[in-house]
Design a protein around this motif. Sequence first.
Motif, mmCIF file in Angstrom:
data_model
loop_
_atom_site.group_PDB
_atom_site.id
_atom_site.type_symbol
_atom_site.label_atom_id
_atom_site.label_comp_id
_atom_site.label_asym_id
_atom_site.label_seq_id
_atom_site.Cartn_x
_atom_site.Cartn_y
_atom_site.Cartn_z
ATOM 1 N N UNK A 117 6.784 -0.314 4.473
ATOM 2 C CA UNK A 117 5.555 -1.078 4.680
ATOM 3 C C UNK A 117 4.753 -0.496 5.832
ATOM 4 N N UNK A 118 5.480 -0.094 6.881
ATOM 5 C CA UNK A 118 4.789 0.420 8.054
ATOM 6 C C UNK A 118 4.103 1.736 7.726
ATOM 7 N N UNK A 119 4.763 2.514 6.852
ATOM 8 C CA UNK A 119 4.183 3.784 6.453
ATOM 9 C C UNK A 119 2.894 3.541 5.667
ATOM 10 N N UNK A 120 2.931 2.510 4.804
ATOM 11 C CA UNK A 120 1.722 2.149 4.055
ATOM 12 C C UNK A 120 0.614 1.702 5.016
ATOM 13 N N UNK A 121 1.013 0.883 5.985
ATOM 14 C CA UNK A 121 0.048 0.388 6.966
ATOM 15 C C UNK A 121 -0.543 1.564 7.734
#
Lengths: 475, 295
Positions: free
Chosen positions: A427-431
Amino acid sequence: MLGLKNTLRNAASGMNTSQAGLATVGHNLANADTDGYSRQQVHIGNRGPLRIISGSQQISQAGQGATVQNIQRAHSTFLERQLLRDRMERGFFQEQSQGLKLFERLFDDQASNTIGPAVDEFFNAARDLSQEPHRFGNRQMFMLSADNIARSFNEFAQQAHSVREDADRTVQANVERINELAEIITATNARIGTIEAVGITANDFRDQRDIAIKEIAELADVRVLIHRDGGAQIDLANGFSLVQGSNRAVLSTIPDPANAGLLAIEHTSLSGVTTEITNSIQTGEIGGLLNLRDTVIPTHMGEMDQLAFTFVAEVNAIHQAGVGLDGLGGRDLFDPIGAVAGASLSISVNQAIEADPGLIAAAIDPAALPGDNRNLLALADLQTAPHAVLTNVTFNHFYSEIIRSVGAGVNRSEQLSEFHQTRFEQSDSLRESIEGVSIDDEMVDLSRFQKHFEASARVMDTVNRLMDELMQLVR
Amino acid sequence: MRVTEKQRFVLSQLRIGKQRVRQIKLTEQLSSGIRVNRPSDDSIAAKKVSVLQTEYSRIEQYQKNVEAAHRLLTVADHTVGESSNTLFRLKEIAIRGLNSSMTPSDRNNLAEEIATLRDHMMTLANTRTENRYIFGGYAMSTPPYDNAFNFVGDTNTTSIAVGDSSLVKATIPGGSAFGDGTAATVDVFDNINQLETAVRLGIEVDMQNELERLEESIEQGIEARRFIGLQLSRVEASKTILAYKDTELRAGMAQLKDVDFTSAVSQLKVVENALQATIATSSRLMKGTSLLDYL
């Protein structure tokens, strides 16, 4: 009449906007590695046109150049929400698995004072003594092994409790941290309110507030609601309001006598009502610690207590039936324990027998002393006998099952911790992909604004030269 | 999807970190030689090991018990054997005493010899080994026969566990070899004393009677040795079973607990290769060309 002056103004507006663009590129690059920073984008719009009347009554419009409409941060509300959830889950399992690993060490085979080997040794000492029940030295060895069991149980109970206390102290620190973070959020709420009241987006303050909110999410369940006026409302665990605008509730910890003096968490609302919310916090690091402190360890402690209680009761029943070297029976080998709860902490050997091992009831027949070893044989048989209260298995099987379930618990917790870590990273990578700073992008923007600036400067230069021409005419 | 610098660095960091964790786990296993270092390494195996461990320590204790029973029974066997020999000597003397050419002084000498052998029998009956008297039943700390040749022990046998619900008798019932003072057994010492008197006084009928009782005493000794022999063979059988179980348990625990070196080493090799590849790609990712190099 469209004058050179207007053109000059347009050129100047172009230079202004490109400077704003360059400033934002600089800001982004400077913060490329800042935690929680969302990249900012300059939105340039054209300035409203000027109505002009040319020679023949015809109305047309002339552009007035460009202006910076706003500078916005790239932000995905959906992803941020997802990330908050991921943070809570990750925090929960991280703390739970770390605490469990500490707890698991109490079952380490390499450590000599674990209960399994101590129980084995006790029954072997009984068998050893059964060879020569008249020997004082063997009787002493037997008492030592009985004492060793009591000590192992005591030590286990103490160490397990100290793991709970460690969790407790961390809970306290975390609760204090939530108060600090709530303070930060109320402060930033106030500043965002004043800035955004005049129609500007307070990008950097919003980033700062987001960082604080994320940290709270690591610690406990939160729900975040951003109001239209820009203020964030933070609700804790099942709707206990933590922050509302520039006001906040207070969390505090208080020793709970019903829970061995471990801390309960209290919430004092804006209107001053105090409620205990310990059981409402179910995720985040605090949730993980509380789960460990109040559920996982007590469950295993209960099993160990059951083991200690049953062991003492069964051993005593047999010991009472036998007689010591003085021909008298009815003695307990271990001090009787009243209740299952806390049995492993309170187990102790009968001091009278420890002081005089001759009182060990090795014999059944007071007339057949000192060689009668039948009671010891009966005692040793306890080791292989199933016990109804211990799910119909032997002492050791029951203990081994505790080991298995602790091991499986650690394993599961570790796997879930890793799973949630990975999910968080995704998720953090997407963010990051939406909100993060890409140097390549910024370099493109840098060149773009540079060219833009140069072009506007060229226009200004041209106008300047035209002006010069005009001046020449006048001279 | 945009890829930012931070993603590139953080992802490299995470990937390398994950491989390192696997590498450390395998190295720990290889250096300790143990696969299950804590319950969470393999909870099922940890439980089984703990159960086997208990059985193993019990087997070890049974092995000690078997040794103890073996020692006691062997001593009893030798002692009763020696007592049989003595009884045979007494029988020879009794037969010589019956010879009509015996002078009273000859018979007196024989009677003296009988008395000496009786004392020898007394020493045998009060045999003490490993700090215990072995022929007095549970009364193991006092001599089973007092100075008046009376049995003061009891008729119990000491049972020792040599396996789960498997007991052997490490001693013969008290008094069963030399008489326990009841009609169920022959009182060997009374027999010898009577014989002594008969020989000393030269009463032929009594000598004949005591000679017959000597036969019974000898028979009683043989019976005791048969009992001992039976227990010894059970001890031997238990020893074999325990040794077998011991090996089985060790192998079982090793299988659950110990590292399979071949597979661990090859796994380590795989992890190391993966780590190398990760580092190589990560360093490329991090060095990766950027627009910065061209502007």
